[in-house]
Scaffold this active site. Structure first.
Site, PDB file in Angstrom:
ATOM      1  N   ILE A 130     -64.582 -30.011 -12.241  1.00  0.00           N
ATOM      2  CA  ILE A 130     -63.500 -30.411 -13.150  1.00  0.00           C
ATOM      3  C   ILE A 130     -64.060 -31.400 -14.176  1.00  0.00           C
ATOM      4  O   ILE A 130     -64.581 -32.460 -13.813  1.00  0.00           O
ATOM      5  CB  ILE A 130     -62.317 -31.047 -12.370  1.00  0.00           C
ATOM      6  CG1 ILE A 130     -61.905 -30.143 -11.175  1.00  0.00           C
ATOM      7  CG2 ILE A 130     -61.144 -31.320 -13.306  1.00  0.00           C
ATOM      8  CD1 ILE A 130     -61.396 -28.763 -11.560  1.00  0.00           C
ATOM      9  N   LYS A 131     -63.921 -31.005 -15.440  1.00  0.00           N
ATOM     10  CA  LYS A 131     -64.467 -31.838 -16.528  1.00  0.00           C
ATOM     11  C   LYS A 131     -63.365 -32.770 -17.017  1.00  0.00           C
ATOM     12  O   LYS A 131     -62.272 -32.326 -17.406  1.00  0.00           O
ATOM     13  CB  LYS A 131     -64.928 -30.910 -17.648  1.00  0.00           C
ATOM     14  CG  LYS A 131     -66.050 -31.437 -18.474  1.00  0.00           C
ATOM     15  CD  LYS A 131     -66.552 -30.306 -19.342  1.00  0.00           C
ATOM     16  CE  LYS A 131     -67.554 -30.765 -20.348  1.00  0.00           C
ATOM     17  NZ  LYS A 131     -67.798 -29.711 -21.338  1.00  0.00           N
ATOM     18  N   ILE A 132     -63.664 -34.061 -16.984  1.00  0.00           N
ATOM     19  CA  ILE A 132     -62.661 -35.087 -17.251  1.00  0.00           C
ATOM     20  C   ILE A 132     -63.154 -36.004 -18.375  1.00  0.00           C
ATOM     21  O   ILE A 132     -64.309 -36.449 -18.333  1.00  0.00           O
ATOM     22  CB  ILE A 132     -62.478 -35.961 -15.968  1.00  0.00           C
ATOM     23  CG1 ILE A 132     -62.198 -35.089 -14.742  1.00  0.00           C
ATOM     24  CG2 ILE A 132     -61.486 -37.082 -16.165  1.00  0.00           C
ATOM     25  CD1 ILE A 132     -60.763 -34.941 -14.351  1.00  0.00           C
TER      26      ILE A 132
ATOM     27  N   THR B 281     -67.897 -25.549 -20.454  1.00  0.00           N
ATOM     28  CA  THR B 281     -66.956 -25.145 -21.507  1.00  0.00           C
ATOM     29  C   THR B 281     -66.168 -26.384 -21.915  1.00  0.00           C
ATOM     30  O   THR B 281     -66.212 -27.408 -21.237  1.00  0.00           O
ATOM     31  CB  THR B 281     -65.957 -24.092 -20.982  1.00  0.00           C
ATOM     32  OG1 THR B 281     -65.251 -24.665 -19.886  1.00  0.00           O
ATOM     33  CG2 THR B 281     -66.638 -22.832 -20.538  1.00  0.00           C
TER      34      THR B 281
END
Ligand code: E4P
Length: 224
Positions: free
Chosen positions: A84-86, A27
């Site tokens: 965790i998208k960074i 997402t």
């Protein structure tokens, strides 16, 4: 190559969970914004996680390392299996380094060049998302970048998994698989396009029509 669905649409995720060939969801804030704006983000993310039961990348919106780390802890308090998208910015790489030291999986997003991918791998990213469509949009070959990244991964033996992202059409899936990407994250519409073929439909129609014909002939023969 695994296939993830790139969406925050719960109906599409439910469909994908039933199909059996989609093993995760990615997402981003734009995808969440496309859905009901009144929806509680934590509730939606947990609903997605329960539906797919596999990989789920959730993106932070902070642009400083401490903010990203705070958000990561909050997301992990919702469900500890979160990736965790960074974003691929200096503060993001510092956050990836710290999260990786705590064995928390990270997905470095908005990667457009080979050198960015190398930096993300060295920071300890679990996943590196190379954007294809957005590169092609500016007449820069995404295939060339992805081929190069995958070749370097083979030569250097980096551990990070390569995600082909920003997929716009089935040919991107083919290019990603040929390059050697580990995962392609694909919009729902493109996933459905990728499994459809007119000859499959025509073939099935003919099989069913021939079966019906055979049944009718059999009944005629029995009634003689
Ligand atoms: C990646 O994880 C992103 O969510 C996504 O692939 C972006 O794609 P877009 O270029 O279609 O927005």
């Amino acid at each position: 190559m695994e296939l993830y669905v790139d969406t925050a649409n719960i109906e599409h995720i439910r469909e994908c969970a039933k199909l059996g060939f989609v093993s995760g969801v990615t997402t981003n804030p734009s995808l969440l914004a496309l859905e009901d704006p009144s929806v509680d983000i934590k509730k939606r993310i947990l609903e997605i996680y329960e539906t797919i039961g596999g990989h789920l990348s959730v993106e932070v919106i902070s642009t400083d390392t401490n903010g990203m780390l705070r958000e990561a802890d909050e997301i992990l308090s919702w469900f500890p299996e979160a990736t965790i998208k960074i974003p691929m910015i200096p503060g993001g790489l510092a956050a990836v380094r710290q999260l990786s030291a705590r064995n928390i999986p990270t997905n470095v997003t908005l990667v457009f060049s080979t050198t960015q991918a190398i930096a993300a791998a060295n920071a300890g990213a679990s996943y590196v998302s190379v954007f294809m469509g957005r590169l092609d949009d500016i007449a820069s070959s995404s295939k060339q970048v992805l081929d190069e990244v995958c070749e370097i991964w083979d030569v250097q033996g980096y551990d990070s998994l390569i995600i082909a992202a920003s997929i716009r059409h089935p040919q991107h899936i083919v290019d990603a698989a040929l390059a050697g990407a580990d995962i392609a994250t694909v919009p729902y519409k493109v996933l459905m396009q990728s499994i459809a073929h007119p000859l499959t439909n025509l073939g099935l129609e003919k099989f069913l029509a021939d079966y019906d014909k055979m049944q009718t002939e059999k009944q005629k023969f029995m009634s003689l």
